[in-house]
Write an enzyme that holds these catalytic residues in place. Structure first.
Site, PDB file in Angstrom:
ATOM      1  N   ASP A 123       7.754  10.362 -27.722  1.00 16.72           N
ATOM      2  CA  ASP A 123       7.502  11.426 -26.645  1.00 16.72           C
ATOM      3  C   ASP A 123       6.672  12.348 -27.273  1.00 16.72           C
ATOM      4  O   ASP A 123       5.717  11.245 -27.730  1.00 16.72           O
ATOM      5  CB  ASP A 123       8.987  11.835 -25.968  1.00 16.72           C
ATOM      6  N   HIS A 141      14.632   7.530 -19.932  1.00 13.90           N
ATOM      7  CA  HIS A 141      12.962   7.523 -20.821  1.00 13.90           C
ATOM      8  C   HIS A 141      14.000   8.505 -21.889  1.00 13.90           C
ATOM      9  O   HIS A 141      13.060   7.682 -23.393  1.00 13.90           O
ATOM     10  CB  HIS A 141      12.490   9.332 -20.249  1.00 13.90           C
TER      11      HIS A 141
END
Length: 290
Positions: A105, A267
């Site tokens: 990320d 995620h």
């Protein structure tokens, strides 16, 4: 969490970097994403130590227990280049000059910047759930803007702080049963701190300004990632739907691209697919245990 690891806060010129580290063998540096801290790696890091690696997990500038300077009007104080400088210097203080590097990320953009600016320090690079910021912005669609609206909301002045700090627990979802009790407690403590929230928002403001300019300068100069690159993403992220084939995107930026490695989860792959992520990283970084 992190049984057998040491912790330290490394004082630099304009920042303090909190780090966890442990193990022996080739060094792997793990950089977390938003809105996590280094504790997101609580299952992956010890597993990599068991595979024969030394593992270092810093909190990024302004996240968790790391502290940086006050935000600057141009957002450069929270740029990926500034964050990369923190990580690189903290590793030097630990006596580490060369290392494998993985970022997830927002941490992937810091890892990308380290590999671009300081290839002499990086052996192999794994970028998780990302393509370059500039590539995302070139590919904006209604779907991207809707699903990733936070990029543009976080870039607004002042309003995001007021909204998030009014009820950070509601804004940043997550429960102990999904994150693990200690990891959840550390994550919650961080997101309830207005100074941390401000720094995390500055990370995004830098992304759409100074970081974008740095990537465009790289492109104009023909700079590329010189080290082997593993591209991985979460199965539920649909990264290929949002920006095209990530491997193909990274081939325009790197000389030796491997992948894809698709990891279970939505995620936060270090929490949702730790075993599969550990296997992918250990194999790519050259598992010392074979």
């Amino acid at each position: 969490m992190f049984d057998g690891f040491q912790t330290d806060t490394i004082r630099l010129d304009d920042s303090d970097v909190f780090v966890r580290y442990g193990g022996s063998g080739p060094v792997v540096v793990l950089l977390h994403g938003h809105p996590r801290t280094s504790s997101t790696w609580y299952r992956v890091a010890p597993a990599l130590v068991d595979r024969g690696f030394t593992v270092v997990c810093p909190d990024l500038r302004g996240y968790g227990r790391s502290r940086g300077p006050a935000p600057s009007p141009d957002h450069a104080a929270h740029s990926k280049r500034a964050m990369a400088g923190d990580v690189r210097e903290a590793l030097r203080r630990l006596g580490i000059e060369r290392f494998h590097l993985a970022g997830h990320d927002r941490g992937s953009y810091v890892a990308f910047r380290i590999a671009m600016d300081h290839p002499e320090n990086v052996d192999r690079l794994a970028l998780l759930d990302c393509i370059p910021i500039s590539e995302h912005l070139r590919r904006i669609t209604p779907g991207f803007a809707t699903r990733w609206f936070h990029w543009f909301f976080f870039a607004q002045p002042d309003t995001p702080e007021r909204v998030i700090n009014a009820d950070p627990d509601a804004w940043y979802a997550g429960t102990p049963d999904r994150l693990g009790e200690e990891n959840h407690a550390e994550f919650r403590a961080a997101t309830r701190d207005p100074d941390v929230v401000r720094a995390m928002l500055e990370d995004y403001r830098a992304g759409l300004t100074v970081d974008l300019a740095d990537e465009e300068a790289d492109r104009a100069a023909g700079r590329r990632i010189e080290r082997p690159l593993l591209v991985a993403w979460s199965a539920g992220e649909n990264l290929d739907d949002m920006g095209g084939d990530p491997v193909a995107v990274w081939e325009a930026w790197a000389d030796d691209v491997r992948g894809p490695a698709v990891i279970p989860g939505d995620h936060h792959m270090a929490e949702e697919g730790p075993d599969e992520l550990t296997d992918a990283l250990a194999a790519f970084f050259g598992d010392p245990t074979g």
